[in-house]
Design a protein around this motif. Structure first.
Motif, mmCIF file in Angstrom:
data_model
loop_
_atom_site.group_PDB
_atom_site.id
_atom_site.type_symbol
_atom_site.label_atom_id
_atom_site.label_comp_id
_atom_site.label_asym_id
_atom_site.label_seq_id
_atom_site.Cartn_x
_atom_site.Cartn_y
_atom_site.Cartn_z
ATOM 1 N N ASN A 66 -0.154 31.958 -26.896
ATOM 2 C CA ASN A 66 -0.113 33.121 -25.993
ATOM 3 C C ASN A 66 0.081 34.416 -26.780
ATOM 4 O OD1 ASN A 66 -0.211 34.254 -23.408
ATOM 5 N ND2 ASN A 66 2.033 34.397 -23.342
ATOM 6 N N GLN A 67 0.910 34.349 -27.836
ATOM 7 C CA GLN A 67 1.126 35.544 -28.659
ATOM 8 C C GLN A 67 -0.186 35.970 -29.331
ATOM 9 O OE1 GLN A 67 2.969 35.153 -32.468
ATOM 10 N NE2 GLN A 67 4.129 37.079 -32.227
ATOM 11 N N ARG A 68 -0.946 34.998 -29.838
ATOM 12 C CA ARG A 68 -2.246 35.320 -30.462
ATOM 13 C C ARG A 68 -3.132 36.067 -29.462
ATOM 14 N NH1 ARG A 68 -3.652 31.840 -35.270
ATOM 15 N NH2 ARG A 68 -5.864 32.068 -34.853
ATOM 16 N N LYS A 69 -3.099 35.581 -28.206
ATOM 17 C CA LYS A 69 -3.933 36.215 -27.174
ATOM 18 C C LYS A 69 -3.417 37.609 -26.839
ATOM 19 C CE LYS A 69 -5.415 31.933 -24.975
ATOM 20 N NZ LYS A 69 -5.148 31.005 -23.870
ATOM 21 N N GLN A 70 -2.091 37.729 -26.678
ATOM 22 C CA GLN A 70 -1.527 39.031 -26.309
ATOM 23 C C GLN A 70 -1.796 40.089 -27.373
ATOM 24 O OE1 GLN A 70 2.625 38.354 -25.386
ATOM 25 N NE2 GLN A 70 2.185 38.126 -23.195
ATOM 26 N N LEU A 71 -1.756 39.669 -28.631
ATOM 27 C CA LEU A 71 -2.023 40.615 -29.720
ATOM 28 C C LEU A 71 -3.523 40.738 -30.009
ATOM 29 C CD1 LEU A 71 0.921 39.729 -32.161
ATOM 30 C CD2 LEU A 71 0.765 41.621 -30.530
ATOM 31 N N GLN A 72 -4.323 40.052 -29.187
ATOM 32 C CA GLN A 72 -5.789 40.123 -29.271
ATOM 33 C C GLN A 72 -6.313 39.719 -30.642
ATOM 34 O OE1 GLN A 72 -7.153 43.976 -27.806
ATOM 35 N NE2 GLN A 72 -5.453 44.030 -26.351
ATOM 36 N N TYR A 73 -5.647 38.690 -31.229
ATOM 37 C CA TYR A 73 -6.116 38.244 -32.543
ATOM 38 C C TYR A 73 -7.559 37.765 -32.456
ATOM 39 C CZ TYR A 73 -7.161 35.541 -36.612
ATOM 40 O OH TYR A 73 -7.804 35.078 -37.716
ATOM 41 N N THR A 74 -8.341 38.154 -33.462
ATOM 42 C CA THR A 74 -9.724 37.692 -33.582
ATOM 43 C C THR A 74 -10.022 37.419 -35.056
ATOM 44 O OG1 THR A 74 -12.034 38.282 -33.282
ATOM 45 C CG2 THR A 74 -10.512 40.106 -33.599
ATOM 46 N N ASP A 75 -10.894 36.408 -35.319
ATOM 47 C CA ASP A 75 -11.284 36.086 -36.692
ATOM 48 C C ASP A 75 -12.157 37.168 -37.318
ATOM 49 O OD1 ASP A 75 -9.944 33.693 -36.774
ATOM 50 O OD2 ASP A 75 -11.699 32.447 -36.400
ATOM 51 N N ASN A 76 -12.733 38.007 -36.470
ATOM 52 C CA ASN A 76 -13.685 39.005 -36.952
ATOM 53 C C ASN A 76 -13.251 40.385 -36.464
ATOM 54 O OD1 ASN A 76 -15.914 39.817 -38.292
ATOM 55 N ND2 ASN A 76 -17.357 38.619 -37.079
ATOM 56 N N SER A 77 -12.693 41.179 -37.354
ATOM 57 C CA SER A 77 -12.136 42.471 -36.969
ATOM 58 C C SER A 77 -13.178 43.395 -36.338
ATOM 59 C CB SER A 77 -11.534 43.171 -38.195
ATOM 60 O OG SER A 77 -11.102 44.466 -37.830
ATOM 61 N N PRO A 78 -12.830 44.033 -35.229
ATOM 62 C CA PRO A 78 -13.740 45.016 -34.637
ATOM 63 C C PRO A 78 -13.664 46.364 -35.365
ATOM 64 C CG PRO A 78 -11.762 44.829 -33.312
ATOM 65 C CD PRO A 78 -11.632 43.821 -34.421
ATOM 66 N N LYS A 79 -12.678 46.479 -36.277
ATOM 67 C CA LYS A 79 -12.494 47.736 -37.009
ATOM 68 C C LYS A 79 -12.707 47.467 -38.494
ATOM 69 C CE LYS A 79 -9.237 49.308 -33.601
ATOM 70 N NZ LYS A 79 -8.215 50.277 -33.279
ATOM 71 N N PRO A 80 -13.840 47.931 -39.039
ATOM 72 C CA PRO A 80 -14.190 47.606 -40.428
ATOM 73 C C PRO A 80 -13.116 47.971 -41.457
ATOM 74 C CG PRO A 80 -16.016 48.721 -39.333
ATOM 75 C CD PRO A 80 -14.842 48.769 -38.396
ATOM 76 N N ASP A 81 -12.347 49.021 -41.192
ATOM 77 C CA ASP A 81 -11.335 49.439 -42.167
ATOM 78 C C ASP A 81 -9.982 48.767 -41.910
ATOM 79 O OD1 ASP A 81 -11.158 50.850 -39.762
ATOM 80 O OD2 ASP A 81 -10.142 52.538 -40.709
ATOM 81 N N GLN A 82 -9.904 47.960 -40.867
ATOM 82 C CA GLN A 82 -8.651 47.257 -40.569
ATOM 83 C C GLN A 82 -8.934 45.762 -40.460
ATOM 84 O OE1 GLN A 82 -6.688 48.780 -37.075
ATOM 85 N NE2 GLN A 82 -6.709 50.885 -37.824
ATOM 86 N N THR A 83 -8.527 45.021 -41.488
ATOM 87 C CA THR A 83 -8.671 43.562 -41.452
ATOM 88 C C THR A 83 -7.344 42.962 -41.896
ATOM 89 O OG1 THR A 83 -9.446 43.474 -43.727
ATOM 90 C CG2 THR A 83 -11.147 43.636 -42.014
ATOM 91 N N CYS A 84 -7.186 41.692 -41.595
ATOM 92 C CA CYS A 84 -5.948 41.019 -42.002
ATOM 93 C C CYS A 84 -5.745 41.110 -43.518
ATOM 94 C CB CYS A 84 -5.972 39.561 -41.548
ATOM 95 S SG CYS A 84 -5.903 39.362 -39.748
#
Ligand code: SF4
Length: 122
Positions: A66-84
């Motif tokens: 649920n935490q992953r969902k709430q924080l909208q974690y995704t394997d593919n960043s929608p923001k090119p300058d912000q990745t894990c």
């Protein structure tokens, strides 16, 4: 047409033929190596740009998921300058595994991933 070849002519001709063969062989070998190098480079680039799937959530609790969902974690960043991989909370993959970890979000984390808690690495 019964021309005799002198020893000198024979040696010169043999030298020219031999040199041509060696030169041609080295060009062919060089071209093959260049093709192989390009293939290896393309494979490396492809591997680097592919986003690993880090979706094995089998060891997580429902709260973790649920935490992953709430924080909208995704394997593919929608923001090119912000990745894990450039987030301060990211723990890089170890032992040739594609997924890393996160100090906040539980479960496997893609270096190319992202969530709403992204923090610039210092
Ligand atoms: S906090 Fe979010 S962006 Fe940062 S490493 Fe964890 S999952 Fe990725």
């Amino acid at each position: 047409m019964d021309k005799k070849i002198t020893r000198k002519e024979f040696l010169v001709t043999a030298g020219v033929v031999g040199s041509t063969f060696i030169f041609g062989s080295s060009i062919i070998t060089s071209c093959k190596k260049k093709e192989e190098t390009q293939e290896v480079q393309e494979t490396k680039e492809q591997a680097q740009t592919e986003t690993p799937k880090c979706d094995d959530l089998s060891g997580l609790t429902p709260e973790d998921i649920n935490q992953r969902k709430q924080l909208q974690y995704t394997d593919n960043s929608p923001k090119p300058d912000q990745t894990c991989s450039n987030c301060a909370l990211f723990v890089p993959p170890e032992n040739n595994t594609p997924c890393g970890k996160c100090n906040l979000v539980k479960g496997p984390i893609s270096p190319n991933g992202w969530c709403t808690s992204w923090v610039q690495k210092g």
